[in-house]
Design a protein around this motif. Structure first.
Motif, mmCIF file in Angstrom:
data_model
loop_
_atom_site.group_PDB
_atom_site.id
_atom_site.type_symbol
_atom_site.label_atom_id
_atom_site.label_comp_id
_atom_site.label_asym_id
_atom_site.label_seq_id
_atom_site.Cartn_x
_atom_site.Cartn_y
_atom_site.Cartn_z
ATOM 1 N N ARG A 58 0.834 -1.203 0.000
ATOM 2 C CA ARG A 58 0.000 0.000 0.000
ATOM 3 C C ARG A 58 0.871 1.256 0.000
ATOM 4 N N ARG A 59 1.883 1.252 0.840
ATOM 5 C CA ARG A 59 2.775 2.412 0.919
ATOM 6 C C ARG A 59 3.579 2.601 -0.360
ATOM 7 N N LYS A 87 2.560 2.257 -3.232
ATOM 8 C CA LYS A 87 1.682 2.969 -4.173
ATOM 9 C C LYS A 87 1.253 4.331 -3.630
ATOM 10 N N LYS A 88 1.790 4.668 -2.442
ATOM 11 C CA LYS A 88 1.474 5.946 -1.797
ATOM 12 C C LYS A 88 -0.029 6.121 -1.562
ATOM 13 N N LEU A 89 -0.666 5.031 -1.122
ATOM 14 C CA LEU A 89 -2.096 5.052 -0.837
ATOM 15 C C LEU A 89 -2.319 5.167 0.668
ATOM 16 N N SER A 90 -3.306 5.952 1.062
ATOM 17 C CA SER A 90 -3.715 5.971 2.463
ATOM 18 C C SER A 90 -4.522 4.703 2.726
ATOM 19 N N GLU A 116 -3.337 -4.692 8.897
ATOM 20 C CA GLU A 116 -1.956 -4.220 8.987
ATOM 21 C C GLU A 116 -1.368 -4.343 10.390
ATOM 22 N N THR A 117 -2.200 -4.364 11.399
ATOM 23 C CA THR A 117 -1.715 -4.517 12.772
ATOM 24 C C THR A 117 -1.747 -5.968 13.244
ATOM 25 N N GLY A 118 -2.247 -6.858 12.396
ATOM 26 C CA GLY A 118 -2.286 -8.271 12.743
ATOM 27 C C GLY A 118 -3.462 -8.670 13.622
ATOM 28 N N ARG A 153 -8.451 -9.983 -4.379
ATOM 29 C CA ARG A 153 -8.575 -8.602 -4.880
ATOM 30 C C ARG A 153 -7.276 -7.822 -4.651
ATOM 31 N N ILE A 154 -6.658 -8.023 -3.489
ATOM 32 C CA ILE A 154 -5.409 -7.324 -3.173
ATOM 33 C C ILE A 154 -4.305 -7.777 -4.125
#
Length: 132
Positions: A10-11, A13-16, A35-37, A48-49
């Motif tokens: 995600r980062r 691609k500079k996406l929030s 993201e935090t598990g 999709r991801i």
């Protein structure tokens, strides 16, 4: 592990988290949990991801990907190039490339690839290695 991989992608691609959540079709809270598990994405979300980032589901799951032989990899890359470029409104100069043009280009590129591939393989075998 999957959460860190998603975060890194995600980062890259500079996406929030909010932007990414909209793309994947989940809430921002869900992305945070991944993201935090604290949660893991469903199989459909993983698909999709993977599709969005053009990675394999194995990559997202942190599994080692099966290594293709160099010949299989070169063939895969050529096919991907042809799919991505010949079928997506390719133009040449100011003119639109027609379906007939695309078919001819695909044949020509495939022939060039295999001619080059065979020559490269032959040189490598003859010299015990090939340097550009």
């Amino acid at each position: 592990m999957i959460g860190q991989i998603i975060k890194d992608l995600r980062r890259s691609k500079k996406l929030s988290q909010t932007e990414f959540a909209k793309i994947v079709g989940v809430s921002q809270t869900t992305v945070t949990a991944w993201e935090t598990g604290k949660a893991e994405p469903s199989s459909s979300a993983i698909t999709r991801i993977a599709d969005y980032f053009d990675v394999s589901t194995d990559y997202l799951l942190g599994r080692p990907e099966k290594k293709l032989s160099s010949e299989e990899q070169e063939t895969k890359d050529l096919k991907k190039f042809l799919e991505n470029n010949l079928d997506n409104g390719m133009t040449f100069g100011d003119g639109k490339v027609t379906q007939e043009d695309r078919e001819k280009l695909e044949i020509a590129l495939t022939q060039i690839f295999y001619r080059y591939h065979d020559e490269f393989k032959k040189r490598k075998e003859e010299k015990g290695g090939f340097k550009f």
